[in-house]
Design an enzyme around this catalytic site. Sequence first.
Site, PDB file in Angstrom:
ATOM      1  N   LYS A   1       0.868  -1.181   0.000  1.00 11.05           N
ATOM      2  CA  LYS A   1       0.000   0.000   0.000  1.00 11.05           C
ATOM      3  C   LYS A   1       0.892   1.214   0.000  1.00 11.05           C
ATOM      4  O   LYS A   1       2.033   1.157   0.454  1.00 11.05           O
ATOM      5  CB  LYS A   1      -0.874   0.026   1.265  1.00 11.05           C
ATOM      6  CG  LYS A   1      -2.100   0.902   1.142  1.00 11.05           C
ATOM      7  CD  LYS A   1      -3.178   0.181   0.363  1.00 11.05           C
ATOM      8  CE  LYS A   1      -4.504   0.857   0.405  1.00 11.05           C
ATOM      9  NZ  LYS A   1      -5.564  -0.096   0.081  1.00 11.05           N
TER      10      LYS A   1
ATOM     11  N   SER B   1      -8.384  -5.534 -10.700  1.00 10.55           N
ATOM     12  CA  SER B   1      -7.029  -5.017 -10.947  1.00 10.55           C
ATOM     13  C   SER B   1      -6.144  -6.136 -11.493  1.00 10.55           C
ATOM     14  O   SER B   1      -5.361  -5.921 -12.423  1.00 10.55           O
ATOM     15  CB  SER B   1      -6.403  -4.500  -9.641  1.00 10.55           C
ATOM     16  OG  SER B   1      -6.733  -3.154  -9.419  1.00 10.55           O
TER      17      SER B   1
HETATM   18  N1  GLU Z   1      -7.360   0.090  -3.033  1.00  9.55           N
HETATM   19  C1  GLU Z   1      -8.098  -1.112  -3.305  1.00  9.55           C
HETATM   20  C2  GLU Z   1      -8.100  -2.017  -2.073  1.00  9.55           C
HETATM   21  O1  GLU Z   1      -7.936  -1.566  -0.960  1.00  9.55           O
HETATM   22  C3  GLU Z   1      -7.648  -1.808  -4.577  1.00  9.55           C
HETATM   23  C4  GLU Z   1      -6.214  -2.214  -4.624  1.00  9.55           C
HETATM   24  C5  GLU Z   1      -5.763  -2.722  -5.991  1.00  9.55           C
HETATM   25  O2  GLU Z   1      -6.571  -2.747  -6.902  1.00  9.55           O
HETATM   26  O3  GLU Z   1      -4.583  -3.061  -6.107  1.00  9.55           O
HETATM   27  O4  GLU Z   1      -8.366  -3.188  -2.173  1.00  9.55           O
END
Ligand code: GLU
Length: 412
Positions: free
Chosen positions: A102, A345
């Site tokens: 993250k 994704s």
């Molecule tokens: N921000 C999203 C999550 O917390 C998606 C992360 C992604 O697609 O890599 O799952």
Amino acid sequence: MSLIDEVCARMREAARVAKLDPDAFALLSKAERELDVEIPLHLDDGSLRMFEGYRVQWNDARGPFKGGLRYHPKVDMHEVEGLAALMMVKCAVVGIAFGGAKGGIRVDPKSLSKDELERLTRGLVRALGDDVGPTKDVPAPDVGTTAEMMDWFADEYGKMVGRLEPAVVTGKTIGHGGSEGRDVATGAGVFIVYDALKRHLAIDPETATVAVQGYGNVGREVARQFDHHGYKVIAVSDSHGGIHREEGLDLAALAAHKEATGSVRDFPGAQNITQQELLTLPCGILVPSALESQITASNAVYVEAKVVLEAANGPITAEADMLLAKDGVVVVPDVLANAGGVVVSGFEWTQNRENVRWSREEVLDRLAATMKTAAEDVWSYSQKHATTLRIAAYALALERVTAAEKERGRLR
Ligand code: GLU
């Protein structure tokens, strides 16, 4: 407790349920790498401001690091660590070949112009340099970031390495290699998981009412999904506050109202309420879709919903979890409920790597299949080990990551 402490406490409990070796817990409860970068930004008025950026790479035993970028004034290393650990668990729960990471910048994106946001995003790419890449670490949108920002990210990375590399980031616009369906994936996934579990949950689907905290990209789609499937959405909220109407809200009219006024507040026919009041309304299904730590030891006992679907990451604290369980409230955890975003994704990454395009129908069919399998896996694990869905999801994930760590030789 900070989010990372909460996540580690849950990992510890899950490690106990899964009877994991202490070495495995030691390895999986620490980040592999943490990057803290300073990003200089020339504002439109010519002055210079420094911004703090982060990327935490939690674990890549099952595949490249994966996880969003958050632009928010409260972003700090502890929060990013917690969110990165959640991504490791999430990717393993849904069985996609990615690890967890993250990142983010401590900034209020609403305080910058579009040009400033573009320069800031490009600055983050240059600051991260070689530490991201299609087979290394693949960011995506999160709170405060958009598809357009992901386009800038891919473009800047491409310039840096001297070739097109759309798979360095996901959640891009369709015109720049984004996937069909990525825009609705998280919200759609929340409903798919609920639907797969509903026969086990003590609610009557015919009369169930739904309250959604947060009306951004995710919350809006969750509300739309429930409404579309015949449920009554009785309350929603955004950062300005919430609204309640016992007979149900007209979501099309609400969308127009939000577009015109910038908020859901003061919607004709509904009563204004606070974000906090929304959490304790009498309803069947409560869906926190905003930020972490919304349901805590101080308000958990007032939650009247039968089921809480965590569309946000970390909206319930560990203490609140226990209080809800005592009251018989079923919590469908973030690492399962909101995994639809990262699943699509993953599909985007595959399409970019293979230079192909899947139709919206194909993407949504694959999403449904992946989410249903994960929901069933977590449900059976929780039944078999007599534990909550959250601990079951974590335990299942830790088992999978441990197996991968053994295969690559970091664990014996
Ligand atoms: N921000 C999203 C999550 O917390 C998606 C992360 C992604 O697609 O890599 O799952």
